[in-house]
Motif scaffolding. Structure first.
Motif, PDB file in Angstrom:
ATOM      1  N   ASN A 144      49.977  44.326  -7.617  1.00 38.23           N
ATOM      2  CA  ASN A 144      50.740  45.077  -6.622  1.00 38.23           C
ATOM      3  C   ASN A 144      50.250  44.779  -5.214  1.00 38.23           C
ATOM      4  O   ASN A 144      49.044  44.747  -4.960  1.00 38.23           O
ATOM      5  CB  ASN A 144      50.589  46.578  -6.888  1.00 38.23           C
ATOM      6  N   VAL A 145      51.215  44.578  -4.309  1.00 38.03           N
ATOM      7  CA  VAL A 145      50.907  44.371  -2.896  1.00 38.03           C
ATOM      8  C   VAL A 145      51.746  45.343  -2.081  1.00 38.03           C
ATOM      9  O   VAL A 145      52.834  45.764  -2.492  1.00 38.03           O
ATOM     10  CB  VAL A 145      51.169  42.918  -2.436  1.00 38.03           C
ATOM     11  N   PRO A 178      46.253  41.277  -4.003  1.00 40.29           N
ATOM     12  CA  PRO A 178      46.984  42.137  -4.940  1.00 40.29           C
ATOM     13  C   PRO A 178      46.027  42.999  -5.760  1.00 40.29           C
ATOM     14  O   PRO A 178      44.935  42.569  -6.128  1.00 40.29           O
ATOM     15  CB  PRO A 178      47.719  41.148  -5.846  1.00 40.29           C
ATOM     16  N   GLN A 179      46.453  44.228  -6.030  1.00 38.80           N
ATOM     17  CA  GLN A 179      45.661  45.165  -6.814  1.00 38.80           C
ATOM     18  C   GLN A 179      46.282  45.344  -8.191  1.00 38.80           C
ATOM     19  O   GLN A 179      47.495  45.493  -8.318  1.00 38.80           O
ATOM     20  CB  GLN A 179      45.603  46.527  -6.108  1.00 38.80           C
ATOM     21  N   PRO A 203      49.510  63.482  -3.713  1.00 40.37           N
ATOM     22  CA  PRO A 203      48.185  62.994  -3.295  1.00 40.37           C
ATOM     23  C   PRO A 203      47.680  61.783  -4.079  1.00 40.37           C
ATOM     24  O   PRO A 203      47.013  60.922  -3.509  1.00 40.37           O
ATOM     25  CB  PRO A 203      47.257  64.197  -3.501  1.00 40.37           C
ATOM     26  N   VAL A 204      48.006  61.693  -5.352  1.00 45.75           N
ATOM     27  CA  VAL A 204      47.566  60.540  -6.151  1.00 45.75           C
ATOM     28  C   VAL A 204      48.291  59.282  -5.687  1.00 45.75           C
ATOM     29  O   VAL A 204      47.675  58.242  -5.462  1.00 45.75           O
ATOM     30  CB  VAL A 204      47.778  60.785  -7.660  1.00 45.75           C
ATOM     31  N   ARG A 205      49.608  59.379  -5.497  1.00 49.43           N
ATOM     32  CA  ARG A 205      50.368  58.215  -5.023  1.00 49.43           C
ATOM     33  C   ARG A 205      49.917  57.810  -3.626  1.00 49.43           C
ATOM     34  O   ARG A 205      49.821  56.621  -3.323  1.00 49.43           O
ATOM     35  CB  ARG A 205      51.872  58.502  -5.028  1.00 49.43           C
ATOM     36  N   ALA A 206      49.627  58.798  -2.782  1.00 49.26           N
ATOM     37  CA  ALA A 206      49.154  58.482  -1.423  1.00 49.26           C
ATOM     38  C   ALA A 206      47.827  57.733  -1.497  1.00 49.26           C
ATOM     39  O   ALA A 206      47.625  56.749  -0.778  1.00 49.26           O
ATOM     40  CB  ALA A 206      49.008  59.759  -0.604  1.00 49.26           C
ATOM     41  N   MET A 224      47.297  53.949  -0.182  1.00 51.09           N
ATOM     42  CA  MET A 224      46.327  53.652   0.883  1.00 51.09           C
ATOM     43  C   MET A 224      45.354  52.565   0.446  1.00 51.09           C
ATOM     44  O   MET A 224      45.008  51.691   1.238  1.00 51.09           O
ATOM     45  CB  MET A 224      45.602  54.914   1.324  1.00 51.09           C
ATOM     46  N   ASP A 225      44.938  52.585  -0.819  1.00 49.16           N
ATOM     47  CA  ASP A 225      44.051  51.534  -1.323  1.00 49.16           C
ATOM     48  C   ASP A 225      44.755  50.176  -1.349  1.00 49.16           C
ATOM     49  O   ASP A 225      44.174  49.158  -0.969  1.00 49.16           O
ATOM     50  CB  ASP A 225      43.547  51.873  -2.726  1.00 49.16           C
ATOM     51  N   ILE A 226      46.004  50.163  -1.795  1.00 48.01           N
ATOM     52  CA  ILE A 226      46.752  48.903  -1.843  1.00 48.01           C
ATOM     53  C   ILE A 226      46.999  48.381  -0.429  1.00 48.01           C
ATOM     54  O   ILE A 226      46.833  47.194  -0.161  1.00 48.01           O
ATOM     55  CB  ILE A 226      48.079  49.082  -2.609  1.00 48.01           C
TER      56      ILE A 226
END
Length: 130
Positions: A82-83, A39-40, A24-27, A31-33
């Motif tokens: 990150n993109v 780029p984040q 869930p954290v990676r998801a 989703m935000d990126i």
């Protein structure tokens, strides 16, 4: 400093994408990126969920996303930008990411609704057992 690993799009698999986004954290990070036009920076995700995420754990999440081919990272000084690789992945697996992101949104929405219902339940109310 070692160069970052980014798999070629031909090496990206559905199984790896599903496994990576099952966390869930990676998801939430992905989703935000994916929703962002720019780029984040990794450090902007220290508070992704209800709890703080240690930097070392966050680094592991970003490595998993990169290794799965979901994001591309670029070092700029001390920051990692990150993109999403959505366009590449959508060409290889049309509709996959949209389906996963939509499923996570539905799941998050149902969790929010169920927590509101539980919060409204009277304090002394218990279920009857027959």
């Amino acid at each position: 400093m070692r160069p970052l690993f980014h798999p070629s799009i031909e090496d990206v698999t559905v199984e790896t994408i599903l496994h990576t986004l099952s966390d869930p954290v990676r998801a939430a990070i992905y989703m935000d990126i994916a929703a962002s036009d720019c780029p984040q920076v990794c450090s902007s995700f220290l508070h992704v969920s209800e709890k703080d995420i240690p930097k070392s754990t966050l680094s592991q999440h970003f490595k998993a996303l990169r290794d799965a081919g979901l994001i591309r990272g670029e070092r700029r000084g001390v920051e990692m930008h990150n993109v999403s690789r959505c366009d590449e992945i959508n060409k290889r697996f049309p509709g996959l990411l949209a389906a996963i992101i939509n499923a996570h949104k539905v799941q998050a929405s149902s969790k929010t609704r169920s927590s509101v219902v539980r919060a409204r339940k009277p304090a002394g109310a218990t279920a009857r057992v027959r």
